[in-house]
Design an enzyme around this catalytic site. Structure first.
Site, PDB file in Angstrom:
ATOM      1  N   GLY A  94       2.240   2.259  10.712  1.00  0.00           N
ATOM      2  CA  GLY A  94       3.220   3.331  10.576  1.00  0.00           C
ATOM      3  C   GLY A  94       3.868   3.731  11.888  1.00  0.00           C
ATOM      4  O   GLY A  94       4.551   4.751  11.961  1.00  0.00           O
ATOM      5  N   ASN A 146       0.875  -1.166   0.000  1.00  0.00           N
ATOM      6  CA  ASN A 146       0.000   0.000   0.000  1.00  0.00           C
ATOM      7  C   ASN A 146       0.915   1.219   0.000  1.00  0.00           C
ATOM      8  O   ASN A 146       1.492   1.553   1.022  1.00  0.00           O
ATOM      9  CB  ASN A 146      -0.889  -0.030   1.254  1.00  0.00           C
ATOM     10  CG  ASN A 146      -1.692   1.250   1.424  1.00  0.00           C
ATOM     11  OD1 ASN A 146      -1.802   2.055   0.491  1.00  0.00           O
ATOM     12  ND2 ASN A 146      -2.255   1.438   2.609  1.00  0.00           N
ATOM     13  N   GLU A 195      -5.774  -4.801  10.220  1.00  0.00           N
ATOM     14  CA  GLU A 195      -4.735  -3.805  10.481  1.00  0.00           C
ATOM     15  C   GLU A 195      -5.050  -3.057  11.771  1.00  0.00           C
ATOM     16  O   GLU A 195      -5.836  -2.101  11.762  1.00  0.00           O
ATOM     17  CB  GLU A 195      -4.658  -2.802   9.323  1.00  0.00           C
ATOM     18  CG  GLU A 195      -4.318  -3.425   7.990  1.00  0.00           C
ATOM     19  CD  GLU A 195      -3.671  -2.419   7.038  1.00  0.00           C
ATOM     20  OE1 GLU A 195      -2.598  -2.725   6.533  1.00  0.00           O
ATOM     21  OE2 GLU A 195      -4.225  -1.333   6.844  1.00  0.00           O
ATOM     22  N   LYS A 202       0.192   4.295  -0.357  1.00  0.00           N
ATOM     23  CA  LYS A 202      -0.416   5.510   0.219  1.00  0.00           C
ATOM     24  C   LYS A 202      -0.112   6.708  -0.699  1.00  0.00           C
ATOM     25  O   LYS A 202      -0.116   6.549  -1.898  1.00  0.00           O
ATOM     26  CB  LYS A 202       0.084   5.711   1.653  1.00  0.00           C
ATOM     27  CG  LYS A 202      -0.059   4.429   2.481  1.00  0.00           C
ATOM     28  CD  LYS A 202       0.151   4.620   3.949  1.00  0.00           C
ATOM     29  CE  LYS A 202      -0.034   3.281   4.655  1.00  0.00           C
ATOM     30  NZ  LYS A 202       0.026   3.383   6.110  1.00  0.00           N
ATOM     31  N   GLU A 204      -6.802   4.869   7.478  1.00  0.00           N
ATOM     32  CA  GLU A 204      -6.557   6.301   7.210  1.00  0.00           C
ATOM     33  C   GLU A 204      -7.760   6.929   6.526  1.00  0.00           C
ATOM     34  O   GLU A 204      -8.081   8.098   6.757  1.00  0.00           O
ATOM     35  CB  GLU A 204      -5.272   6.457   6.378  1.00  0.00           C
ATOM     36  CG  GLU A 204      -4.041   6.221   7.249  1.00  0.00           C
ATOM     37  CD  GLU A 204      -2.849   5.608   6.509  1.00  0.00           C
ATOM     38  OE1 GLU A 204      -2.802   5.678   5.275  1.00  0.00           O
ATOM     39  OE2 GLU A 204      -1.971   5.059   7.211  1.00  0.00           O
ATOM     40  N   SER A 254       3.049  -2.154  10.298  1.00  0.00           N
ATOM     41  CA  SER A 254       4.493  -2.280  10.551  1.00  0.00           C
ATOM     42  C   SER A 254       5.030  -3.673  10.238  1.00  0.00           C
ATOM     43  O   SER A 254       5.944  -4.146  10.913  1.00  0.00           O
ATOM     44  CB  SER A 254       4.826  -1.860  11.984  1.00  0.00           C
ATOM     45  OG  SER A 254       4.490  -0.492  12.187  1.00  0.00           O
ATOM     46  N   HIS A 303      -9.441   1.452   4.359  1.00  0.00           N
ATOM     47  CA  HIS A 303      -8.200   1.598   5.124  1.00  0.00           C
ATOM     48  C   HIS A 303      -8.445   2.535   6.308  1.00  0.00           C
ATOM     49  O   HIS A 303      -9.209   3.490   6.202  1.00  0.00           O
ATOM     50  CB  HIS A 303      -7.088   2.144   4.224  1.00  0.00           C
ATOM     51  CG  HIS A 303      -5.758   2.081   4.885  1.00  0.00           C
ATOM     52  ND1 HIS A 303      -5.335   3.044   5.772  1.00  0.00           N
ATOM     53  CD2 HIS A 303      -4.771   1.149   4.836  1.00  0.00           C
ATOM     54  CE1 HIS A 303      -4.137   2.705   6.225  1.00  0.00           C
ATOM     55  NE2 HIS A 303      -3.770   1.559   5.680  1.00  0.00           N
TER      56      HIS A 303
HETATM   57  P1  PGA Z   1       2.699   0.240   7.583  1.00  0.00           P
HETATM   58  O1  PGA Z   1       1.290   0.483   6.862  1.00  0.00           O
HETATM   59  O2  PGA Z   1       3.245  -1.069   7.054  1.00  0.00           O
HETATM   60  O3  PGA Z   1       3.555   1.408   7.186  1.00  0.00           O
HETATM   61  O4  PGA Z   1       2.435   0.176   9.043  1.00  0.00           O
HETATM   62  C1  PGA Z   1       0.398  -0.583   6.635  1.00  0.00           C
HETATM   63  C2  PGA Z   1      -0.882  -0.049   6.047  1.00  0.00           C
HETATM   64  O5  PGA Z   1      -1.327   1.031   6.460  1.00  0.00           O
HETATM   65  O6  PGA Z   1      -1.493  -0.679   5.165  1.00  0.00           O
END
Ligand code: PGA
Length: 254
Positions: A174, A10, A168, A12, A98, A214, A96
């Site tokens: 993140g 992803n 998630e 982003k 976010e 992460s 997601h």
């Molecule tokens: P990350 O993001 O691996 O940077 O934690 C995962 C995601 O948001 O899909």
């Protein structure tokens, strides 16, 4: 295990067209030989054509990070399933955290987007996950139950063949804080049991449930070794070819 591992990036809001194409070419150049997992990258809308072009002839599929439910019309800033398919997209991330946190995405809009995606023949990677406050308040199971039930309202057992779920935990995205193997497995098992309840054992057994938050080369093997973890949805570590290659290799060994 019959479920094919999916290693999904992803991206982003990262990478221009040129940068995205270069990253894909670097991944392709370093692609290990052997039986690969399914591999997916999800770049920002505008860079999809360049990434699709770069991925041509490779095992990498290209997905989008969101999609609207309407076929067309007055929805400023949105993109339809037809537009995605026209650009060569096969998968789409939906719900997601976010989007839920910053852009007003709700269980209801997640459901509408999911229904539109599967009706259009796209694979929907539907995200669920609890916040830190919800985990600390012992609400994880309830939140996941509600998000999964609502996301798939009206989605048939046959449509579930086009669904991938991504668990998630919001507190792990993140932040560098990964759920432990056991914490992740516990929620994955809960989701699979819920799928069995909603759709029967065959659909529950066949549906892939990815972990995200992460995930990186250092922790991927442990997570992917869990019985109900069928791949990863990867943010930060998907932006560097060596890390993404290491994750693909972890997927090959799982
Ligand atoms: P990350 O993001 O691996 O940077 O934690 C995962 C995601 O948001 O899909």
């Amino acid at each position: 295990m019959s479920r094919r591992i999916l290693i999904a990036g992803n991206w982003k809001m990262n990478k221009t067209s040129a940068e995205g194409a270069a990253l894909v070419k670097e991944i392709v150049a370093q692609m290990p030989a052997g039986s690969l997992p399914e591999i997916l990258v999800c770049p920002p809308y505008l860079t999809i054509p360049a990434v699709v072009e770069a991925a041509k002839g490779s095992p990498i599929c290209v997905g989008a990070e969101n999609v609207h439910w309407a076929a067309n019309g007055a929805f400023t800033g949105e993109v339809s399933t037809d537009m995605l398919k026209d650009a060569g997209v096969t998968h789409v991330i939906i719900g997601h955290s976010e989007r839920r946190q910053y852009f007003g995405e709700t269980d209801e809009t997640v459901n509408k987007r999911t229904a539109a995606a599967v009706a259009a023949g796209l694979v929907a990677v539907v995200c669920v996950g609890e916040t830190l406050e919800e985990r600390e308040g012992n609400k994880t199971a309830d939140v996941i139950d509600r998000q999964v039930r609502k996301a798939f309202e009206g989605i048939s057992a046959a449509d579930m063949a086009k669904i991938v779920i991504a668990y998630e935990p919001v507190w792990a995205i993140g932040t560098g804080k990964t759920a432990t193997d056991d914490q992740a497995q516990e929620v994955h098992a809960q989701i699979r049991a819920l799928l069995a309840d909603l759709y029967g054992a065959d659909v529950a057994e066949a549906t892939r449930i990815l972990y995200g938050g992460s995930m990186k080369p250092a922790n991927a093997a442990g997570l992917l070794a869990q019985k109900d973890i069928d791949g990863g949805l990867i943010g930060g570590a998907a932006l560097k070819a060596p890390d993404f290659i290491a994750l693909i290799k972890a997927g090959m060994q799982a």
